[in-house]
Design a protein around this motif. Structure first.
Motif, short mmCIF file in Angstrom:
data_model
loop_
_atom_site.label_atom_id
_atom_site.label_comp_id
_atom_site.label_asym_id
_atom_site.label_seq_id
_atom_site.Cartn_x
_atom_site.Cartn_y
_atom_site.Cartn_z
N TRP A 9 0.81 -1.22 0.00
CA TRP A 9 0.00 0.00 0.00
C TRP A 9 0.84 1.27 0.00
O TRP A 9 0.30 2.37 -0.06
CB TRP A 9 -0.94 0.02 1.20
CG TRP A 9 -0.24 0.01 2.55
CD1 TRP A 9 0.33 1.07 3.20
CD2 TRP A 9 -0.04 -1.12 3.41
NE1 TRP A 9 0.86 0.69 4.41
CE2 TRP A 9 0.65 -0.67 4.56
CE3 TRP A 9 -0.38 -2.47 3.32
CZ2 TRP A 9 1.01 -1.52 5.60
CZ3 TRP A 9 -0.03 -3.31 4.35
CH2 TRP A 9 0.66 -2.84 5.47
N HIS A 12 1.60 3.84 -3.94
CA HIS A 12 0.52 4.29 -4.82
C HIS A 12 0.10 5.71 -4.45
O HIS A 12 -0.96 5.94 -3.87
CB HIS A 12 -0.65 3.32 -4.73
CG HIS A 12 -0.25 1.88 -4.84
ND1 HIS A 12 0.14 1.32 -6.03
CD2 HIS A 12 -0.13 0.91 -3.90
CE1 HIS A 12 0.47 0.05 -5.83
NE2 HIS A 12 0.32 -0.22 -4.55
N LEU A 15 -3.37 7.49 -4.65
CA LEU A 15 -4.45 7.20 -3.70
C LEU A 15 -4.43 8.12 -2.49
O LEU A 15 -5.40 8.16 -1.73
CB LEU A 15 -4.34 5.75 -3.21
CG LEU A 15 -4.41 4.64 -4.26
CD1 LEU A 15 -4.26 3.28 -3.58
CD2 LEU A 15 -5.70 4.70 -5.05
N TYR A 16 -3.32 8.85 -2.31
CA TYR A 16 -3.13 9.57 -1.06
C TYR A 16 -3.09 11.09 -1.23
O TYR A 16 -2.57 11.78 -0.37
CB TYR A 16 -1.83 9.10 -0.39
CG TYR A 16 -1.66 7.61 -0.38
CD1 TYR A 16 -2.65 6.79 0.15
CD2 TYR A 16 -0.54 7.01 -0.91
CE1 TYR A 16 -2.52 5.41 0.14
CE2 TYR A 16 -0.39 5.62 -0.92
CZ TYR A 16 -1.39 4.84 -0.40
OH TYR A 16 -1.26 3.49 -0.40
N LYS A 25 -0.21 5.50 5.51
CA LYS A 25 -0.98 5.39 4.28
C LYS A 25 -2.03 4.28 4.30
O LYS A 25 -2.92 4.27 3.45
CB LYS A 25 -0.03 5.19 3.10
CG LYS A 25 0.90 6.37 2.87
CD LYS A 25 1.86 6.09 1.71
CE LYS A 25 2.77 7.28 1.45
NZ LYS A 25 3.73 7.02 0.37
N TYR A 29 -5.41 3.97 2.09
CA TYR A 29 -5.57 2.85 1.14
C TYR A 29 -6.92 2.16 1.36
O TYR A 29 -7.62 1.80 0.41
CB TYR A 29 -4.41 1.86 1.32
CG TYR A 29 -4.57 0.58 0.53
CD1 TYR A 29 -3.98 0.43 -0.72
CD2 TYR A 29 -5.31 -0.50 1.04
CE1 TYR A 29 -4.12 -0.75 -1.44
CE2 TYR A 29 -5.46 -1.67 0.33
CZ TYR A 29 -4.86 -1.79 -0.92
OH TYR A 29 -5.02 -2.95 -1.63
N ALA A 259 -2.84 0.50 -9.12
CA ALA A 259 -4.05 1.11 -8.58
C ALA A 259 -5.02 1.48 -9.70
O ALA A 259 -6.24 1.25 -9.58
CB ALA A 259 -3.69 2.35 -7.76
#
Length: 294
Positions: A9, A12, A15-16, A25, A29, A259
């Motif tokens: 996780w 990526h 995604l954050y 994170k 996630y 992702a």
């Protein structure tokens, strides 16, 4: 049921964006996916405290697939016996104790045993599998091979039958067909409750790049196109008829594609992430990805 997630996780960043500078994170996630593969356990057995933290900071419905430590699968440098534990039994015990907080929280789907390319189909290696499974007791364990000898025309059915008989969960793999160190897609289920699908990409040149600079980055540099994902939609629906949960894990992480592809596949299956709707990013060009390594 089909559940989709990623291998790891931390890599990526897309995604954050809303998480700011927060280094934690995993909760971010978990807004996108309900399952994750833990890869850090392959390199070192984590402490129970770390596992307890991961269990605490994820929703009740969240699940983990935890990768077995490299010493448990013969990856450790120097071969069998080269690990920081007094015995193989002690190593397995340390691993079981480490993952217990996640198991106790009801969030463990399986421990993934990924064996190396040199682990071929021989009687001694069959016994190695039996020993490993016995040492894991009643913990659910998934099996992934990286040597083609397990799935030749004459051995494929026998391997699947052995996997089912010995209580292993079959891992269906999508990876480059690059000779002895790769396996074909074997669409089968050996457990009524659970089957894993791992999508490694199809970068044939990168798959055989071990030992070269940045080989890990090159090996998993691949973006699945819509046609390829459509083929997987049909496979997943067939697998869903054979097993309770199909857990799909994207491992094509090198170019930031895992992702995006996972969200794309979720859309094709008419699924939404836990956070709700999302907007797919624009497609990337392979040439742009390759520039990362020039």
């Amino acid at each position: 049921m089909i559940e989709i997630g990623l291998c790891g996780w931390g890599d990526h960043s897309e995604l954050y964006r809303e998480a700011g500078k927060d280094k934690n994170k995993l909760p971010a996630y978990a807004q996108w996916f309900r399952v994750v593969e833990v890869d850090s356990t392959f390199y070192a057995i984590q402490s129970p405290q770390v596992m307890e933290k991961w269990a605490a900071e994820t929703p009740d419905s969240f699940r983990f697939v935890i990768k077995a430590y490299q010493g448990m699968t013969g990856h450790a440098r120097g071969g069998k016996g080269h690990h920081p534990y007094e015995s193989e039994a002690a190593m397995f015990q340390a691993f079981r104790e480490a993952i217990e907080p996640i198991r106790a929280a009801g969030k463990l789907l399986a421990v993934l045993f990924q064996y190396p390319p040199w682990f071929n189909c021989t009687r001694p290696n069959v016994e190695t599998l039996r020993t490993a499974k016995a040492r894991m007791a009643d913990i659910p364990c998934a099996l992934e091979f990286r040597n083609q000898s397990w799935f030749t025309n004459e051995m494929s059915e026998k391997t699947i039958a052995f996997t089912r008989r010995e209580g292993w969960i079959h891992t269906v793999c999508d990876e480059p067909q690059a000779g002895e160190g790769s396996i074909p897609i074997v669409e089968a289920a050996t457990d009524d409750q659970f089957t894993i699908v791992r999508l490694h990409g199809r970068n044939t040149d990168g798959w055989v790049s071990a030992g070269q600079p940045n080989w890990r980055d090159v090996r998993y540099l691949y973006r699945y196109n819509e046609t390829e994902l459509s083929e997987w939609v049909e496979r997943l629906r067939r697998l869903e008829q054979l097993t309770g949960t199909v857990c799909v894990l994207f491992n094509n992480n090198s170019g930031g594609d895992a992702a995006d592809n996972a969200l794309q596949l979720m859309a094709m299956l008419h699924q939404l992430p836990p956070r709700g709707s999302f907007k797919l990013p624009p497609p990337k060009e392979t040439a742009q990805q390759l520039e990362l390594f020039e």
